[in-house]
Design an enzyme around this catalytic site. Sequence first.
Site, PDB file in Angstrom:
ATOM      1  N   SER A 189       0.811  -1.210   0.000  1.00 36.16           N
ATOM      2  CA  SER A 189       0.000   0.000   0.000  1.00 36.16           C
ATOM      3  C   SER A 189       0.849   1.267   0.000  1.00 36.16           C
ATOM      4  O   SER A 189       0.365   2.337  -0.365  1.00 36.16           O
ATOM      5  CB  SER A 189      -0.905   0.029   1.242  1.00 36.16           C
ATOM      6  OG  SER A 189      -1.719  -1.108   1.310  1.00 36.16           O
ATOM      7  N   HIS A 213      -1.908  -2.835  -6.592  1.00 33.79           N
ATOM      8  CA  HIS A 213      -2.422  -2.500  -5.267  1.00 33.79           C
ATOM      9  C   HIS A 213      -3.935  -2.698  -5.254  1.00 33.79           C
ATOM     10  O   HIS A 213      -4.692  -1.867  -5.769  1.00 33.79           O
ATOM     11  CB  HIS A 213      -2.070  -1.061  -4.896  1.00 33.79           C
ATOM     12  CG  HIS A 213      -2.615  -0.646  -3.564  1.00 33.79           C
ATOM     13  ND1 HIS A 213      -3.005   0.642  -3.286  1.00 33.79           N
ATOM     14  CD2 HIS A 213      -2.851  -1.360  -2.432  1.00 33.79           C
ATOM     15  CE1 HIS A 213      -3.459   0.702  -2.043  1.00 33.79           C
ATOM     16  NE2 HIS A 213      -3.374  -0.496  -1.519  1.00 33.79           N
ATOM     17  N   GLU A 230      -4.729  -0.097  -8.276  1.00 34.47           N
ATOM     18  CA  GLU A 230      -3.660   0.791  -8.723  1.00 34.47           C
ATOM     19  C   GLU A 230      -2.551  -0.060  -9.340  1.00 34.47           C
ATOM     20  O   GLU A 230      -2.039  -0.978  -8.698  1.00 34.47           O
ATOM     21  CB  GLU A 230      -3.101   1.602  -7.559  1.00 34.47           C
ATOM     22  CG  GLU A 230      -4.056   2.677  -7.058  1.00 34.47           C
ATOM     23  CD  GLU A 230      -3.500   3.468  -5.893  1.00 34.47           C
ATOM     24  OE1 GLU A 230      -3.666   4.694  -5.875  1.00 34.47           O
ATOM     25  OE2 GLU A 230      -2.901   2.845  -4.984  1.00 34.47           O
ATOM     26  N   ASN A 248      -3.672   6.316  -1.286  1.00 35.62           N
ATOM     27  CA  ASN A 248      -3.293   6.426   0.116  1.00 35.62           C
ATOM     28  C   ASN A 248      -2.538   7.708   0.420  1.00 35.62           C
ATOM     29  O   ASN A 248      -2.586   8.207   1.545  1.00 35.62           O
ATOM     30  CB  ASN A 248      -2.477   5.207   0.545  1.00 35.62           C
ATOM     31  CG  ASN A 248      -3.364   4.030   0.880  1.00 35.62           C
ATOM     32  OD1 ASN A 248      -4.544   4.187   1.192  1.00 35.62           O
ATOM     33  ND2 ASN A 248      -2.820   2.826   0.795  1.00 35.62           N
TER      34      ASN A 248
END
Length: 691
Positions: A411, A432, A444, A482
């Site tokens: 992440s 991801h 992602e 994130n």
Amino acid sequence: MTSAERAGTVRVERPEEQSPDWAAIALVTIDYPPVNAGSESMRRDLLDVFERLSGEAGLTGIVLTGASGNFVGGSDIREFDAPARAPHLPEVIAAIEACPMPVVAAIDGAALGGGYELALGCDARVATRKAVLGLPEVTLGLIPGAGGTLRLSRLVGVAKTIDLVVSGRRVKAAEALHLGMVDALVEGDLLSAALVHLKTLAGAKRLLRDLPPASSSETDIAEAEAVASKRGKGAVAVAEAIAAVKASAVLPPQQALEQERATSLRLRVGPQSKALRHLFFAERAAAKLPGNASPRQIASVGVVGAGQMGQGIAIAFAQRGFRVALADTDRGCLDRAAETLKANAAEQETRGRIRSADELMALIAPGEIDAMTDCDLFVEAITENMEAKKALFARLDALAKPGAILVSNTSYLDIDEIARATDRPGDVAGLHFFNPAAIMRLVEVVQTAECSPEVLATLVSVARRLGKVPVVTRVSEGFIGNRIFNAYRRQCEFLVEEGSSPEDVDRVMRDFGMAMGPFAVFDLAGLDIAWATRKRLAPMRDPRARYVEVPDRLCEAGRFGRKTGRGWYDYSADPRGVPDPNVRTLINEASTRKGIARRTIPDAEIRDRLLATLVNEAALLLDEGVAQRPSDIDLVLVNGYGFPALKGGPLHWAARQPRAEILSMADGMVAASGCGTERATNLEAVLDAAE
């Protein structure tokens, strides 16, 4: 789409030259590659054809079909931003209904939106088992505009029409036959079956607009309306679709048709439809890569890490037919994962989500890492520890066959550093997934510095095969999602430190349209995850930057969120979470230690600071080249973080607000945040690009 791709024709043939069975029958074929998307030129061609055939002496019937494996795959959405231009689809359908001879729609592939409305304008519908039908206009903030609400209710009733229109779901042929959406399912040759069905009509017309709605009880209608309203909370098109379906049952047909059309055209220029269409096109842009690299063939996948995320990734691949090898260095964890997967598969079968639990589990083989030598793709899903990941990638590099791709599900961590632990950095990248991996649509695709074009193309292709929305990102702390979410989290913490409560912040953002309030999301994700990141980055933190210690104190007390029963909220007595006086005390004490005079922060300031944070951090990512385009960021925030789709994502939303207001919001957020937060210098350029 190029002009060559847009070119097409509507062919009229007389197959009686090849078969006497077709005597006095015309075959009309829509041939507008690649998917027969409805367009102005197609409508004009269709209208000309049916007006001409209506006056043809001796003609007793017409079969209408589509070329290249599709009937009509919906309207050309690019036309929606321009004024509606004649001929309109209702005119074409009126011409079909006005034909003195019956018309049978022969449906193969997609008959969606205006395509299915076209079929509903015919006197009968036959379909192959590959056919997919539906009215998905509500998913684009619209309602059917060519009689779909009225004519479908004549086949399936008002209650079922509400469900089908509001959900916008695509219905496979077998279910469509069961519901009555088509008259017959074809096992052999489609056109021959359509001809047979046409002859059973014996020259008689059967106009759906002239029929009463199929039976629906008032109870069923009320229940369908309640479910649809709950599902589409805040969506204008949902309320309008329900109203249109119900009106079609009581108004004179022509009035209902005109009212439906007017509503559809009004919604087409509304902000919600524009936002949803923006996301529709954003998905297609995100999946297009520069160059012409060919994807590698991927059939077998090795997932290393049998925790919750690894299990979800394994299911996501198996559900789409990939062979999956699942491994973990902890044999006990692997055994527990196997049992959990079996139980989850059985539950999915019971709920009707999958055809067979046994078939799904047959594709997932728990075992040892060293037995994965034949895998085409490896997905690492172990703990967020750089040294552990580097060691695993070195091991996988040694055992994987040439051309196998190694990806990390990290992440946050630097995948370039992970790639350098191998002798194949060009074959290393990131995938991801978002938790739960089998359900969340966003993936992602992390492009490392040495990632080859073929590997990038392969991973985007694989994500699409999984039914996901792939967004390419460069390596950065937290990538796109994130990183933005961490800035959002920090701003939430600033607000709490200054005087807001977690429940105030959550309420304000839910009112804006977020799927969940941020503090509820933090608790759901687990506070220990962000805590681990903060501890990892602590040596690099600017000591002058503002830092809120409350989350650290919560974690030190073992309050990691829902999984421990307490976090920002208390879940011990209520699974939905309730405010905790102990948290309020902790917050007040932290403010006092810093000499912060707590104040009541207006809802507007809470909303503006948090939205400005999202927009500003997005601009920074674009400036650094981490994200490629503003629409990619909108996709990530909508599909991964609960930003309201009806607003199109943070940058689409911001670009449509008064410019001075957005810039003022950003300046206010920066001023309130103190050292460590700066306004993006490219913010205005990003807003220009997002318009």
